[in-house]
Write a protein that holds these residues in place. Structure first.
Motif, PDB file in Angstrom:
ATOM      1  N   ASP A 122       0.832  -1.208   0.000  1.00 29.25           N
ATOM      2  CA  ASP A 122       0.000   0.000   0.000  1.00 29.25           C
ATOM      3  C   ASP A 122       0.868   1.259   0.000  1.00 29.25           C
ATOM      4  O   ASP A 122       0.554   2.242  -0.683  1.00 29.25           O
ATOM      5  N   ARG A 181       2.408   1.774  -3.487  1.00 27.49           N
ATOM      6  CA  ARG A 181       1.416   2.307  -4.421  1.00 27.49           C
ATOM      7  C   ARG A 181       1.158   3.779  -4.150  1.00 27.49           C
ATOM      8  O   ARG A 181       1.027   4.584  -5.080  1.00 27.49           O
ATOM      9  N   ARG A 182       1.066   4.125  -2.862  1.00 29.33           N
ATOM     10  CA  ARG A 182       0.841   5.527  -2.521  1.00 29.33           C
ATOM     11  C   ARG A 182       1.989   6.398  -3.029  1.00 29.33           C
ATOM     12  O   ARG A 182       1.759   7.462  -3.612  1.00 29.33           O
ATOM     13  N   ASP A 183       3.231   5.937  -2.800  1.00 32.76           N
ATOM     14  CA  ASP A 183       4.386   6.720  -3.233  1.00 32.76           C
ATOM     15  C   ASP A 183       4.436   6.859  -4.749  1.00 32.76           C
ATOM     16  O   ASP A 183       4.786   7.920  -5.276  1.00 32.76           O
ATOM     17  N   GLU A 184       4.070   5.796  -5.457  1.00 33.39           N
ATOM     18  CA  GLU A 184       4.019   5.863  -6.916  1.00 33.39           C
ATOM     19  C   GLU A 184       2.990   6.879  -7.373  1.00 33.39           C
ATOM     20  O   GLU A 184       3.223   7.653  -8.313  1.00 33.39           O
ATOM     21  N   ASN A 185       1.828   6.878  -6.717  1.00 30.40           N
ATOM     22  CA  ASN A 185       0.779   7.833  -7.071  1.00 30.40           C
ATOM     23  C   ASN A 185       1.222   9.268  -6.804  1.00 30.40           C
ATOM     24  O   ASN A 185       0.928  10.179  -7.578  1.00 30.40           O
ATOM     25  N   VAL A 186       1.941   9.466  -5.696  1.00 26.94           N
ATOM     26  CA  VAL A 186       2.443  10.807  -5.371  1.00 26.94           C
ATOM     27  C   VAL A 186       3.450  11.262  -6.420  1.00 26.94           C
ATOM     28  O   VAL A 186       3.410  12.406  -6.907  1.00 26.94           O
ATOM     29  N   ASN A 187       4.356  10.369  -6.803  1.00 25.66           N
ATOM     30  CA  ASN A 187       5.354  10.708  -7.820  1.00 25.66           C
ATOM     31  C   ASN A 187       4.698  11.037  -9.156  1.00 25.66           C
ATOM     32  O   ASN A 187       5.094  11.973  -9.853  1.00 25.66           O
ATOM     33  N   ASP A 188       3.685  10.241  -9.517  1.00 30.54           N
ATOM     34  CA  ASP A 188       2.963  10.501 -10.768  1.00 30.54           C
ATOM     35  C   ASP A 188       2.283  11.863 -10.721  1.00 30.54           C
ATOM     36  O   ASP A 188       2.249  12.596 -11.719  1.00 30.54           O
ATOM     37  N   THR A 189       1.720  12.179  -9.558  1.00 25.80           N
ATOM     38  CA  THR A 189       1.027  13.462  -9.408  1.00 25.80           C
ATOM     39  C   THR A 189       2.003  14.634  -9.582  1.00 25.80           C
ATOM     40  O   THR A 189       1.725  15.606 -10.295  1.00 25.80           O
TER      41      THR A 189
END
Length: 383
Positions: free
Chosen positions: A360, A363-371
């Motif tokens: 989890d 995934r959160r860190d990936e989403n933050v990086n994408d953002t």
């Protein structure tokens, strides 16, 4: 599946013996509203009830009377093997397996398993083992037949006993046609799983604040234990009731002083149990902050004797991890799960929770990086 309505005549019903798939509860029979009996196919059988509960058959075999019951014979041969428990001698008892602790008190809330046989018939008319659902009731409140109310008052927790009961203590002179004939005598097998002395709890709650201070410590400990047991029984289906029971237990213990170290240790043991249980209940009620607060209180008590309480401390940190996870506070959740592993490193459930949490977080860190990447592209910082 075929249905038989209770309005059928007694003669018609007994022309053909049938097997009931789920049994019929006492509440249905006592309500006077009628019931529908679900009949089992010929190929199936209800022998699971006996295989799951062999103690009564083994006991009847030991006194040579098993066939007398299961082949629909008379109960007259059982009389000499049973001891009267009522002044009129109409309810008799045969102890099968002793229980522990005190006798069931009047007005107790009980959890029991039972099966009831009618004299002359080879099947149970009701069995909690068949229904796979223990009976929960308050004694002497008309929730079960009087024979059971009388019987349990002679029993202890964990006890298994057989009772012979006259129709006057069961379904009366008229019975409940067609399932229960007139003046039906019954053999009842009972196992007391647990009971809660509600009179003890209520009598304490009705005391003034000053009078409560004079209640002996061992009695306070018992009352708190009764409330915790009540909470445990309510937890699955009635978490709000469970929360109230645990809260009362905690308040009673926290408000009662101790005279020595031994009493303090016993108090902390009982208090920590209710604190852990209420923390878990708070998670069910989505009261995440309260869950952490109660878990922290339990940790403080348990760390007074850390070496003996490592698994319980680990559970408290695990509950805190769950509360943070529900709030999407994953970093705080990881701190708690790491503490949980520190106290119980071999617990597979905790290690699996850590694996899931790491996924989890990734995934959160990936989403933050994408953002951040998308924001940078919009601002012209990246091509």
């Amino acid at each position: 599946m075929e249905n038989i309505d209770v309005s059928a005549t007694e003669d018609t019903f007994y022309q053909k013996k049938v097997k009931l798939r789920d049994g019929v509860s006492l509440q249905q029979l006592l309500s006077g509203k009628g019931a529908t009996f679900a009949i089992e196919n010929e190929e199936s059988d209800l022998s699971a009830e006996f295989s799951n509960n062999k103690w009564v058959d083994d006991h009847l075999n030991s006194i040579g009377l098993n066939s007398q019951v299961h082949e629909g014979g008379s109960f007259s041969q059982l009389d000499s093997q049973f001891e009267a428990i009522t002044e009129d001698g109409l309810v008799k008892k045969q102890l099968v397996k002793p229980g522990v602790g005190p006798l069931v008190a009047p007005k107790s809330f009980l959890i029991i398993n039972y099966s009831i046989y009618v004299e002359g018939h080879d099947e149970t008319i009701d069995s909690t083992w068949v229904r796979n659902k223990p009976q929960r009731f308050t004694n002497n409140c008309g929730e079960v037949i009087h024979a059971i109310d009388v019987a349990v008052l002679t029993m202890k927790k964990g006890e298994e006993s057989l009772f012979l009961a006259d129709y006057k203590y069961c379904f009366g002179e008229m019975g409940v046609p067609p399932r229960i004939p007139r003046k039906a005598r019954m053999l009842i097998k009972i196992r007391v799983e647990n009971f809660i002395n509600e009179d003890l709890v209520k009598s304490y709650e009705n005391l003034s604040s000053e009078d409560k201070k004079d209640v002996p410590f061992d009695k306070v400990l018992k009352i708190a234990g009764e409330l915790r047991a009540k909470g445990n029984d309510s937890y699955k289906n009635k978490p709000n009731q469970a929360f109230n029971s645990y809260s009362k237990a905690i308040k009673i213990l926290q408000g009662h002083g101790v005279k020595n170290d031994d009493e303090e240790e016993l108090k902390n043991i009982e208090l920590s149990k209710s604190l852990i249980n209420i923390a878990q209940t708070c998670l069910e009620l989505k009261r995440t902050y309260d869950a952490r607060s109660y878990a922290d209180q339990a940790i403080t008590l348990l760390k007074m004797n850390e070496e003996d309480n490592k698994q319980k401390i680990a559970k408290c940190y695990y509950l805190k991890h769950r509360s943070y996870s529900k709030e999407d506070k994953l970093d705080e959740a990881k701190e708690c799960i790491n503490m949980s592993i520190r106290f119980d490193s071999g617990n597979e459930r905790i290690r699996e929770a850590l694996k899931t949490l790491n996924i989890d977080i990734e995934r959160r860190d990936e989403n933050v990086n994408d953002t951040y990447r998308l924001m940078g592209e919009k601002m012209g910082l990246r091509k």
